[in-house]
Design an enzyme around this catalytic site. Sequence first.
Site, short mmCIF file in Angstrom:
data_model
loop_
_atom_site.label_atom_id
_atom_site.label_comp_id
_atom_site.label_asym_id
_atom_site.label_seq_id
_atom_site.Cartn_x
_atom_site.Cartn_y
_atom_site.Cartn_z
N GLU A 297 0.71 -1.21 -0.05
CA GLU A 297 -0.08 -0.10 0.16
C GLU A 297 0.84 1.15 -0.21
OE1 GLU A 297 -2.41 1.27 3.56
OE2 GLU A 297 -1.89 -0.76 4.39
N SER B 29 -7.61 5.31 8.22
CA SER B 29 -8.00 5.02 9.37
C SER B 29 -6.87 5.12 10.49
CB SER B 29 -8.34 3.53 9.37
OG SER B 29 -8.90 2.94 8.33
N SER C 241 0.17 6.95 8.68
CA SER C 241 1.57 6.58 8.21
C SER C 241 2.31 7.56 7.85
CB SER C 241 1.67 5.42 7.04
OG SER C 241 1.30 4.19 7.56
N ARG D 54 9.14 4.57 5.88
CA ARG D 54 8.33 4.87 6.86
C ARG D 54 8.75 5.24 8.25
NH1 ARG D 54 4.82 2.87 10.99
NH2 ARG D 54 2.58 3.26 10.63
#
Length: 467
Positions: free
Chosen positions: A208, A276, A279, A291
């Site tokens: 993703e 939701s 990141s 990340r």
Amino acid sequence: MPEQAGIITIHQMRLHRCEGCLAACGRQRRATPLSAIPRTIPRTRVLQRARRGPYTQTMSKENCLKMETPPTPPDNEAPPMPWFGMDIGGTLTKLVYFEPRETNRRELDKETEVLKNIRRYLTRNSAYGKTGRRDVHLQMDNVTIRGRRGTLHFIRFPTSEVGAFLQLARSKGMADLVNTIYATGGGAYKFEEDFIKEVNMRLSKMDELDALIAGVLFVDCMNAQECYYWAPPDEQAVHTHVTDSPPYSEAALSLYVRKPFDFSSPYPFLLVNIGSGVSVLVVNAPDDYYRVSGTSLGGGTFLGLCCLLTGCSSFEEAIALAASGDNTTVDKLVRDIYGGDYARFGLPGDLVASSFGQMCSAERRAKVSRADLARATVVTITNNIGSIARLCASNEGIERVVFCGNFLRVNPLSMKLLSYAMSYWSRGALKALFLEHEGYFGAVGCLLHLDSKVHRRKQAEAATADR
Ligand SMILES: Nc1ncnc2c1ncn2[C@@H]1O[C@H](COP(=O)(O)OP(=O)(O)O)[C@@H](O)[C@H]1O
Ligand SMILES: CC(C)(COP(=O)(O)O)[C@@H](O)C(=O)NCCC(=O)O
């Protein structure tokens, strides 16, 4: 906007012990100083960009050069239509559909009634069942993917309705035409078996965050107006907190205006995806990112808390409530504690000292409105994300912070708060940027998979394996 170090989650970061103590800590202790960013884009450049059609290609941009989207002639090995990219997220599923502008002879001969019906169904409606929606205002015409020109359509539905989507796909005969869907998001793993069982479709999965970045760069490259920022009426006043009204008030925020931002030399940038959960990525180049942080206090938290506190039943209702509320009846401000500013550490009296800090009083709870609670919830979640983003940006020495994800959908309040927070706490060094296609980048990134070397390599491998 106060720092809220108590509820942040920072990984791989060197934290300054006294973040936020701008006045007391002095230069050495403060976050890495950032060089001033070029705040003004030459006027001619802005005008040139603005005059172009909304989705005309700007292929000369650095992003585009590094992507695999040259206007090559149509390629006969391309997968058969229809082309979809899907992002099955924690709350919403995003489906991007590519509608080719011209159908070639080979396809015309092969085009079945089913394919035509699917195209008509998707492109002529803007609502599908009770909960599916097409964001018509985001439609992108004149896009090239794998040498084909066409239109991108943006569709979303709650992930809780994946079952209904599969039934619809079956009833429309989609399963007979499509045997593989390019999909990302946690749901691509969670629902993989359901896709096979219900409609005999395979999910070709893409990470993703890879998909997110590919999508951001592609869409920005195709849409001259993709990237924008919210400008306060007087930027200097924001940095010094010399405003007539409290920064969170509707009066102060209503003066912010949306302006285009030239994102043609984007690197490095911080990408903060507010879905939701949240990141935070450091992006150095199209295929060089990591990340750096995240937080579980994201869009899902806002909606969950708002439903609990106000009894609202949709994101749109929660945002509308928040727009008419006043968080100062819910939050404890610096002046509620100090009687005014905490000048020594540069904390103005009207900043939030403690989110929801007034709600320990039964008397105040009895008086508070649903709208005030909704606004305090938005402000709390947004401030916390702003703090994390700012700490990450200063730690990484990055000036541009790009916020995306559907939490920002129909939510100018959060965008303006983030703009204020980035600017105020960095004294103008950090710039908050936003993207028009908010939550759709993962799905677009998946669709681009059709275009990628990876796809071709996978096809070649499959062909070799078949032999
Ligand atoms: N129509 C909607 N229904 C539910 N949540 C929405 C809606 N529009 C915006 N949101 C917000 O967007 C968040 C989901 O963002 P998104 O980027 O789609 O993340 P995910 O991939 O986790 O589903 C929700 O938690 C909510 O805050
Ligand atoms: C797990 C996720 C990547 C899933 O993405 P989402 O569906 O929320 O867009 C995201 O929710 C997240 O990064 N959560 C924060 C986890 C943390 O760092 O605390």
